[in-house]
Design a protein around this motif. Structure first.
Motif, PDB file in Angstrom:
ATOM      1  N   LEU A   2      18.953  -6.341   7.746  1.00 39.89           N
ATOM      2  CA  LEU A   2      18.772  -5.997   6.330  1.00 39.89           C
ATOM      3  C   LEU A   2      17.320  -5.642   6.032  1.00 39.89           C
ATOM      4  N   LEU A   3      16.388  -6.436   6.564  1.00 35.96           N
ATOM      5  CA  LEU A   3      14.975  -6.154   6.303  1.00 35.96           C
ATOM      6  C   LEU A   3      14.548  -4.855   6.987  1.00 35.96           C
ATOM      7  N   ASN A   4      15.029  -4.625   8.206  1.00 40.79           N
ATOM      8  CA  ASN A   4      14.674  -3.402   8.909  1.00 40.79           C
ATOM      9  C   ASN A   4      15.183  -2.158   8.189  1.00 40.79           C
ATOM     10  N   SER A   5      16.332  -2.262   7.539  1.00 40.86           N
ATOM     11  CA  SER A   5      16.853  -1.103   6.803  1.00 40.86           C
ATOM     12  C   SER A   5      15.950  -0.713   5.639  1.00 40.86           C
ATOM     13  N   GLY A   6      15.122  -1.657   5.192  1.00 39.91           N
ATOM     14  CA  GLY A   6      14.188  -1.372   4.100  1.00 39.91           C
ATOM     15  C   GLY A   6      12.762  -1.164   4.551  1.00 39.91           C
ATOM     16  N   LEU A   7      12.545  -0.967   5.869  1.00 42.81           N
ATOM     17  CA  LEU A   7      11.184  -0.761   6.371  1.00 42.81           C
ATOM     18  C   LEU A   7      10.518   0.454   5.738  1.00 42.81           C
ATOM     19  N   VAL A   8      11.309   1.481   5.431  1.00 40.29           N
ATOM     20  CA  VAL A   8      10.735   2.689   4.828  1.00 40.29           C
ATOM     21  C   VAL A   8      10.102   2.380   3.484  1.00 40.29           C
ATOM     22  N   PHE A   9      10.684   1.424   2.737  1.00 41.78           N
ATOM     23  CA  PHE A   9      10.112   1.047   1.439  1.00 41.78           C
ATOM     24  C   PHE A   9       8.803   0.278   1.632  1.00 41.78           C
ATOM     25  N   VAL A  10       8.757  -0.553   2.691  1.00 37.34           N
ATOM     26  CA  VAL A  10       7.515  -1.263   3.001  1.00 37.34           C
ATOM     27  C   VAL A  10       6.411  -0.273   3.337  1.00 37.34           C
ATOM     28  N   LEU A  11       6.737   0.760   4.111  1.00 36.50           N
ATOM     29  CA  LEU A  11       5.747   1.771   4.472  1.00 36.50           C
ATOM     30  C   LEU A  11       5.277   2.552   3.247  1.00 36.50           C
ATOM     31  N   ALA A  12       6.208   2.838   2.326  1.00 42.11           N
ATOM     32  CA  ALA A  12       5.830   3.557   1.105  1.00 42.11           C
ATOM     33  C   ALA A  12       4.909   2.704   0.230  1.00 42.11           C
ATOM     34  N   ILE A  13       5.218   1.403   0.104  1.00 42.35           N
ATOM     35  CA  ILE A  13       4.364   0.499  -0.673  1.00 42.35           C
ATOM     36  C   ILE A  13       2.996   0.378  -0.018  1.00 42.35           C
ATOM     37  N   ASP A  14       2.984   0.265   1.310  1.00 42.74           N
ATOM     38  CA  ASP A  14       1.720   0.181   2.045  1.00 42.74           C
ATOM     39  C   ASP A  14       0.877   1.434   1.816  1.00 42.74           C
ATOM     40  N   PHE A  15       1.514   2.594   1.803  1.00 43.89           N
ATOM     41  CA  PHE A  15       0.807   3.853   1.556  1.00 43.89           C
ATOM     42  C   PHE A  15       0.134   3.845   0.186  1.00 43.89           C
ATOM     43  N   LEU A  16       0.859   3.387  -0.840  1.00 47.05           N
ATOM     44  CA  LEU A  16       0.291   3.352  -2.187  1.00 47.05           C
ATOM     45  C   LEU A  16      -0.811   2.304  -2.314  1.00 47.05           C
ATOM     46  N   MET A  17      -0.639   1.174  -1.624  1.00 45.88           N
ATOM     47  CA  MET A  17      -1.645   0.108  -1.708  1.00 45.88           C
ATOM     48  C   MET A  17      -2.983   0.528  -1.130  1.00 45.88           C
ATOM     49  N   ARG A  18      -2.980   1.463  -0.217  1.00 48.63           N
ATOM     50  CA  ARG A  18      -4.217   1.855   0.447  1.00 48.63           C
ATOM     51  C   ARG A  18      -5.142   2.663  -0.462  1.00 48.63           C
ATOM     52  N   PHE A  19      -4.608   3.279  -1.514  1.00 48.37           N
ATOM     53  CA  PHE A  19      -5.446   4.115  -2.373  1.00 48.37           C
ATOM     54  C   PHE A  19      -6.588   3.335  -3.013  1.00 48.37           C
ATOM     55  N   PRO A  20      -6.343   2.182  -3.659  1.00 48.07           N
ATOM     56  CA  PRO A  20      -7.491   1.482  -4.250  1.00 48.07           C
ATOM     57  C   PRO A  20      -8.312   0.673  -3.250  1.00 48.07           C
ATOM     58  N   PHE A  21      -7.738   0.314  -2.088  1.00 47.50           N
ATOM     59  CA  PHE A  21      -8.412  -0.611  -1.191  1.00 47.50           C
ATOM     60  C   PHE A  21      -8.998   0.034   0.058  1.00 47.50           C
ATOM     61  N   GLN A  22      -8.521   1.197   0.444  1.00 48.06           N
ATOM     62  CA  GLN A  22      -8.991   1.788   1.692  1.00 48.06           C
ATOM     63  C   GLN A  22      -9.548   3.175   1.432  1.00 48.06           C
ATOM     64  N   LYS A  23     -10.733   3.420   1.957  1.00 53.33           N
ATOM     65  CA  LYS A  23     -11.371   4.723   1.843  1.00 53.33           C
ATOM     66  C   LYS A  23     -11.182   5.501   3.129  1.00 53.33           C
ATOM     67  N   THR A  24     -11.483   6.790   3.048  1.00 51.19           N
ATOM     68  CA  THR A  24     -11.528   7.582   4.268  1.00 51.19           C
ATOM     69  C   THR A  24     -12.702   7.106   5.117  1.00 51.19           C
TER      70      THR A  24
END
Length: 495
Positions: free
Chosen positions: A63-85
């Motif tokens: 069940l958790l693996n089926s939602g890994l894509v959502f975790v990756l999408a959330i991780d992508f959005l979280m990086r904007f305020p916290f991670q720079k190029t």
């Protein structure tokens, strides 16, 4: 390897010798405290999911693996305020007999090994420890967590590519939007989700230690690595050679500001600052996209219809413009502060021009919220009260940073420049001017009804607007008392 170690040492020395090093310590301690809090939160969720997803039909890890894509999408959005190029300054090394690819490889290695890529393991490790040993032993826990870490590294390079491209052309935001929109369509439209099945199989391959799954993930990381290297190499070359500096599409003089005298002249300067420089234009576009997006969601969606989220979006729409540009007030002017200081009281006129211009900018989110008002999502009094409160109290608080900001921000450099987080005081004031108004509003609501609370906000904002000439003059005099210290900081932090 010796070159990479030398570059790593240079990066640490550059950070310690930077004039803002001591002032950034508070911000670093605050970030550590927040990281510990969210790590505990993820551990709690990992343990909760392990028991809550234990059903008869599927195993919890499926069940958790089926939602890994959502975790990756959330991780992508979280990086904007916290991670720079990548932030390593590349200019000095490009003048030395060192291959440019090696410098960029070092930046990418450092980004891939960043501890941010390990953060989601606080969720997956406790989940794996509870659910996997009974079938796969602790070997399955180790291989599963290693696979999740590799996925986060891939997501890191995917984010770097999107962030770098968007820094150059804001229209590249269409790339992640189309990708995640396509993934969402593939998940929710068909009866059987191929995307969900793919991630279930991928996660199970990690658990079983399937070599092909790990090889495929590593191949995807290498491919994203090569794409990033090619893009960064081209952009560094373009920036160092100032390719775009000679292209002027049209010239605007804003002659309607002539009748406002010196203040009008500085309003013209501020408009040119925002609309002609790469760093400012990028920030302005991002702000407009966020405001438009939040306004549309608020107007035509029921997702954020709660009292807290509605007020959160309204104050965010009004405050984000000031938080982005006024939290770094005078930092852009640090590039030419010596010219500004050569004229008597020119700083006071500059401050007035900034206040008037950013106050007028509040009309943009106010107009964009008209559909929400028409749809009955928010009241006219709420929109007007928060707008006036922002122009009054929030801007008053942000303008206090005029006295204490001493770091110059480059106007056009994006790739070949060391990026730094704001000072502790900037972070504290930005958080306070955004978080405290919402807390104050709900405190008022516990004492009075909603209408009275909004009128109190309106009254407070009007008071600060009416006295703006007094507190702006006070800010100016305090700045002038520290002018030599501030000018030294601006000069030391110039690129």
């Amino acid at each position: 390897m010796k070159l990479f170690n030398e570059l790593r040492k240079h990066g640490k020395l550059a950070a310690k010798r930077h004039p803002m090093y001591d002032k950034n310590r508070f911000g670093k301690y605050l970030m550590v405290a927040m990281s510990v809090f969210w790590a505990g939160y993820l551990i709690f969720f990992g343990m909760t999911f392990a028991f809550a997803l234990d059903t008869q039909s599927m195993e919890p890890y499926h069940l958790l693996n089926s939602g890994l894509v959502f975790v990756l999408a959330i991780d992508f959005l979280m990086r904007f305020p916290f991670q720079k190029t990548p932030t390593q300054e590349v200019k000095p090394y490009l003048l030395l007999p060192v291959k440019r690819n090696k410098i960029i490889d070092f930046l990418l290695i450092r980004s891939g090994l960043d501890t941010f890529n390990l953060f989601w393991l606080f969720l997956f490790v406790p989940f794996a420890i509870i659910t996997l040993p009974k079938y796969f032993g602790f070997t399955g826990v180790i291989t599963y967590c290693a696979g999740i870490w590799l996925l986060m590294i891939f997501n890191n390079y995917w984010f770097l590519l999107c962030r770098t491209l968007m820094s150059e052309r804001i229209w590249w935001i269409a790339l992640p939007v189309l990708l995640y929109g396509g993934i969402a369509a593939a998940i929710f439209i068909p009866k059987k989700s191929l995307v969900g099945d793919f991630f279930v199989n991928l996660g199970e391959g990690y658990i079983e230690g399937n070599g092909w799954m790990f090889a495929g993930t590593l191949a995807a990381i290498v491919a994203m690595w090569l794409i990033n290297r090619k893009v960064m190499k081209a952009l560094v070359y373009s920036e160092l050679n100032k390719v775009e500096d000679t292209k002027v599409k049209h010239l605007s003089e804003y002659k309607f500001l002539d009748k406002y005298g010196e203040v009008g002249e500085y309003m013209r300067l501020e408009l040119k600052l925002l609309l002609r420089n790469k760093t400012c234009k990028h920030g302005l576009r991002m702000v407009l996209l966020v405001v438009v997006g939040f306004s549309l969601v608020l107007s035509f969606s029921d997702i954020y219809d709660g009292v807290f989220m509605t007020n959160f979006i309204v104050i965010y729409n009004f405050a984000i413009f000031g938080l982005l540009f006024l939290s770094t007030v005078m930092s852009y002017e640090g590039n030419y502060i010596d010219g500004l200081m050569s004229r008597k009281e020119s700083i006071l006129s500059l401050l007035k021009a900034k206040y008037y211009l950013y106050s007028l900018g509040i009309l943009i989110p106010l107009v964009l919220m008209i559909p929400a008002i028409v749809m009955g999502k928010i009241a006219v009094l709420m929109a007007v009260s928060w707008a006036i409160f922002t122009v009054g109290f929030v801007y008053f608080a942000l303008f206090q940073l005029v006295v204490y900001n001493t770091k110059t921000i480059p106007l056009n450099a994006k790739i070949g420049v060391r990026q730094n987080t704001g000072t502790g005081l900037q972070n504290l004031v930005s958080f306070a001017t955004f978080g405290l108004p919402i807390m104050f509003y709900f405190l008022l609501k516990t004492i009075f009804d909603e209408t009275v609370s909004l009128y109190v906000l309106l009254f407070i904002g009007t008071g600060f607007i009416a006295t703006s000439g007094l507190w702006m003059t006070n800010v100016y005099h305090r700045f002038m008392k520290r002018r030599y210290k501030n000018m030294e900081g601006f000069r030391d932090s110039r690129e």
